[in-house]
Design a protein around this motif. Sequence first.
Motif, short mmCIF file in Angstrom:
data_model
loop_
_atom_site.label_atom_id
_atom_site.label_comp_id
_atom_site.label_asym_id
_atom_site.label_seq_id
_atom_site.Cartn_x
_atom_site.Cartn_y
_atom_site.Cartn_z
N THR A 1 17.06 54.49 34.45
CA THR A 1 16.10 55.26 33.65
C THR A 1 14.87 55.60 34.48
OG1 THR A 1 16.84 54.21 31.61
CG2 THR A 1 14.68 55.26 31.56
N SER A 2 14.34 54.59 35.17
CA SER A 2 13.17 54.78 36.02
C SER A 2 13.47 55.79 37.14
CB SER A 2 12.77 53.42 36.62
OG SER A 2 11.79 53.58 37.60
N PHE A 3 14.66 55.64 37.74
CA PHE A 3 15.08 56.53 38.82
C PHE A 3 15.16 57.98 38.32
CE2 PHE A 3 18.57 58.81 40.86
CZ PHE A 3 18.26 58.68 42.21
N LEU A 4 15.79 58.19 37.17
CA LEU A 4 15.99 59.55 36.63
C LEU A 4 14.66 60.17 36.20
CD1 LEU A 4 19.23 58.87 34.58
CD2 LEU A 4 19.06 60.16 36.71
N LYS A 5 13.78 59.36 35.60
CA LYS A 5 12.47 59.88 35.22
C LYS A 5 11.68 60.29 36.45
CE LYS A 5 11.92 57.67 30.73
NZ LYS A 5 11.23 56.63 29.94
N GLY A 6 11.79 59.50 37.50
CA GLY A 6 11.08 59.80 38.75
C GLY A 6 11.55 61.10 39.40
N ARG A 7 12.75 61.52 39.05
CA ARG A 7 13.30 62.77 39.60
C ARG A 7 13.37 63.89 38.57
NH1 ARG A 7 14.49 59.00 42.77
NH2 ARG A 7 15.11 59.26 44.94
N LYS A 8 12.71 63.68 37.43
CA LYS A 8 12.70 64.68 36.35
C LYS A 8 14.11 65.06 35.89
CE LYS A 8 8.29 66.71 37.72
NZ LYS A 8 7.57 67.93 38.07
N LEU A 9 14.96 64.04 35.81
CA LEU A 9 16.35 64.25 35.37
C LEU A 9 16.62 63.60 34.02
CD1 LEU A 9 18.12 63.54 38.78
CD2 LEU A 9 17.82 65.77 37.71
N TRP A 10 15.65 62.85 33.52
CA TRP A 10 15.86 62.03 32.33
C TRP A 10 16.23 62.85 31.10
CZ3 TRP A 10 17.45 57.72 30.73
CH2 TRP A 10 17.13 57.21 29.47
N ARG A 11 15.60 64.02 30.92
CA ARG A 11 15.83 64.81 29.70
C ARG A 11 17.25 65.39 29.64
NH1 ARG A 11 11.90 69.04 29.92
NH2 ARG A 11 12.57 69.68 27.86
N ILE A 12 17.91 65.46 30.77
CA ILE A 12 19.32 65.89 30.76
C ILE A 12 20.19 64.77 30.17
CG2 ILE A 12 21.31 66.40 32.24
CD1 ILE A 12 19.44 68.04 34.00
N VAL A 13 19.86 63.53 30.53
CA VAL A 13 20.61 62.37 30.04
C VAL A 13 20.41 62.17 28.54
CG1 VAL A 13 20.81 59.86 30.20
CG2 VAL A 13 20.68 61.23 32.27
N THR A 14 19.19 62.41 28.06
CA THR A 14 18.92 62.21 26.63
C THR A 14 19.47 63.36 25.79
OG1 THR A 14 16.78 63.34 26.78
CG2 THR A 14 16.78 60.94 27.07
N GLY A 15 19.79 64.47 26.44
CA GLY A 15 20.28 65.64 25.69
C GLY A 15 19.15 66.55 25.24
N ASP A 16 17.91 66.22 25.63
CA ASP A 16 16.77 67.07 25.26
C ASP A 16 16.76 68.36 26.08
OD1 ASP A 16 15.79 65.31 23.35
OD2 ASP A 16 14.63 64.19 24.85
N LYS A 17 17.37 68.29 27.24
CA LYS A 17 17.41 69.47 28.10
C LYS A 17 18.87 69.87 28.26
CE LYS A 17 15.50 71.13 32.47
NZ LYS A 17 14.72 70.73 33.66
N LEU A 18 19.31 70.77 27.39
CA LEU A 18 20.71 71.18 27.38
C LEU A 18 20.96 72.29 28.40
CD1 LEU A 18 21.13 71.29 23.49
CD2 LEU A 18 22.03 69.54 25.05
N ALA A 19 22.23 72.53 28.65
CA ALA A 19 22.58 73.64 29.55
C ALA A 19 21.94 74.91 29.00
CB ALA A 19 24.09 73.80 29.62
N PRO A 20 21.37 75.75 29.88
CA PRO A 20 20.69 76.95 29.40
C PRO A 20 21.64 77.93 28.73
CG PRO A 20 20.86 76.98 31.79
CD PRO A 20 21.35 75.64 31.35
N VAL A 21 21.12 78.66 27.77
CA VAL A 21 21.85 79.72 27.10
C VAL A 21 21.16 81.02 27.48
CG1 VAL A 21 22.53 80.67 24.86
CG2 VAL A 21 22.48 78.19 25.20
N LYS A 22 21.95 82.03 27.78
CA LYS A 22 21.36 83.29 28.25
C LYS A 22 20.53 83.95 27.15
CE LYS A 22 22.65 87.43 30.84
NZ LYS A 22 21.93 88.46 30.09
N ARG A 23 19.29 84.27 27.51
CA ARG A 23 18.41 84.96 26.58
C ARG A 23 18.69 86.46 26.65
NH1 ARG A 23 14.72 82.19 29.61
NH2 ARG A 23 13.85 84.18 30.30
N PRO A 24 18.45 87.17 25.53
CA PRO A 24 18.75 88.62 25.50
C PRO A 24 18.02 89.39 26.60
CG PRO A 24 18.18 87.82 23.30
CD PRO A 24 17.96 86.68 24.24
N ASP A 25 16.79 88.96 26.94
CA ASP A 25 15.99 89.71 27.91
C ASP A 25 16.20 89.23 29.35
OD1 ASP A 25 14.85 87.23 27.48
OD2 ASP A 25 12.78 87.96 27.71
#
Length: 138
Positions: free
Chosen positions: A30-54
């Motif tokens: 957890t500490s390692f992933l937070k230090g690399r700004k990867l934590w939100r991918i693990v929690t599911g808060d940062k999902l794969a991007p979806v293409k925006r219309p613009d």
Amino acid sequence: MAGQHHSDPAQPITIILDGPNYLRWSSAMTSFLKGRKLWRIVTGDKLAPVKRPDETDDSFADCLEDWDSANHRILTRFTNTSVPSLNMHFSRFDLAKEAWDFLSSRYTSADLAHQYQLVSTLNRLRQESSQSIDEFHS
């Protein structure tokens, strides 16, 4: 040096997950992933991007590639810090979140009272037992 026993997020993880040490491993990870700004991918808060219309195809492709790269770096890190009998499970997951949730559900118990009782028992046994911790676990 004194007072520097906390884990430095820049340091690679030296704990190899074998099951019984899940809490130590997950804390270090957890500490390692937070230090690399990867934590939100693990929690599911940062999902794969979806293409925006613009959004242009190129811009979206770049965003998706960045996310996918981060997701797979996490999966690789999980694989590289666990014993073979565990990391063979990871190949079936495409998402770091799925692998993390799999480990979490496998190794944590919601029953904290039970956990407390186990810790108390272990502390008592440590004084009077000549068994190794591995023998005790089995």
